[in-house]
Each structure stands twice: as structure tokens, then as C-alpha cells.
Design an enzyme around this catalytic site. Structure first.
Site, PDB file in Angstrom:
ATOM      1  N   CYS A 140     -63.735  58.768 -14.571  1.00 27.74           N
ATOM      2  CA  CYS A 140     -63.081  59.746 -13.934  1.00 27.74           C
ATOM      3  C   CYS A 140     -62.846  61.097 -14.520  1.00 27.74           C
ATOM      4  O   CYS A 140     -62.249  61.979 -13.768  1.00 27.74           O
ATOM      5  CB  CYS A 140     -61.646  59.329 -13.287  1.00 27.74           C
ATOM      6  N   CYS A 153     -57.447  53.545 -18.895  1.00 31.25           N
ATOM      7  CA  CYS A 153     -57.313  55.068 -18.401  1.00 31.25           C
ATOM      8  C   CYS A 153     -56.175  54.764 -17.337  1.00 31.25           C
ATOM      9  O   CYS A 153     -56.204  53.948 -16.327  1.00 31.25           O
ATOM     10  CB  CYS A 153     -58.406  55.391 -17.527  1.00 31.25           C
ATOM     11  N   CYS A 197     -57.640  52.353 -30.830  1.00 30.72           N
ATOM     12  CA  CYS A 197     -59.219  52.119 -31.148  1.00 30.72           C
ATOM     13  C   CYS A 197     -59.888  52.186 -29.719  1.00 30.72           C
ATOM     14  O   CYS A 197     -59.658  51.100 -28.879  1.00 30.72           O
ATOM     15  CB  CYS A 197     -59.084  50.742 -31.769  1.00 30.72           C
TER      16      CYS A 197
END
Length: 130
Positions: A42, A88, A111
Site C-alpha cells: 500500500c 502494516c 526484523c
């Protein structure tokens, strides 16, 4: 927003199916330029280059997200010990995991799979997908 049919096989594996790329194989692992790391799906901002460090683990590592809303945190019990999955905050794409063994000032190590990010060079504006 990138559609599934426009994603590479590895992007689908990691971002949509919570997979992991092999360590030391990601395009963004050794990226040293100044810029912004965005979600590959996105394009929401996730990390700035000033927070990236070499953790020696084989994946790009950061000690701080760009904002509290940029990352969503989930408990992950898929391995023998509990971990914290990071996604996200906008589109819910899997990014990787966060651990409490990072450097100051946060003590955190995000990570992140290279393939889940796109790097935007602050000098040229070029966008490089991991």
C-alpha cells in the site's frame, strides 16, 4: 494498493501468507542510502533509514517505526516460543517480527522481510522494491 495479481510470488508468500524470505537474500538488506521504507503493498511509510541497523540476522532491522500507527502488533505462537508479529498498520500485510534485543534508544529490533518493503531514495525519489 497493489493487487494480488500484480504481486510477485514471494510478495504473496510473505505479505499475504505470513511467510519468510531466506536470510541474507533480500534486496534491501544492505541498502545504505537515506530514505524511507514503505509497505510494498500500500506504500504506507513504515521506517526511516536513520533507524536501520545491522543486526547480523539476515533481514533488514530497525529500532523504531516511523509512527505508532504504522505498525500493527499480533501475538505469534507458531514456533516453540512466543513472538510478536508485525504487520502494516494500513493494509495488514505481514512484515516480520519485533524482538526486545535491539539497540538504544528503544531496545527493539524490527526484523523485516525485504520483499515486504519498498525503499524510496530521499535524494532521487526512486522506489526500489525489496
Amino acid at each position: 494498493m497493489k493487487k494480488r495479481e500484480d504481486m510477485t510470488e514471494m510478495q504473496v508468500h510473505v505479505c499475504l501468507n505470513q511467510g519468510t524470505e531466506y536470510p541474507f537474500t533480500g534486496k534491501l538488506l544492505d541498502q545504505q542510502k537515506k530514505g524511507l521504507y514503505r509497505c510494498v503493498v500500500c506504500h504506507s511509510p513504515l521506517f526511516v533509514s536513520d533507524t536501520k541497523f545491522d543486526a547480523g540476522c539476515g533481514w533488514p532491522s530497525f529500532f523504531q517505526a516511523i509512527s505508532p500507527e504504522a505498525i500493527r502488533y499480533l501475538d505469534d505462537y507458531t514456533l516453540s516460543r512466543p513472538r510478536t508479529e508485525i504487520r502494516c498498520g494500513q493494509c495488514d500485510a505481514h512484515l516480520g517480527h519485533v524482538f526486545e534485543d535491539g539497540p538504544p534508544p528503544t531496545g527493539l529490533r524490527y526484523c523485516v522481510n525485504s520483499v515486504s518493503m519498498a525503499f524510496e531514495d530521499s535524494e532521487t525519489g526512486e522506489l526500489i522494491e525489496g
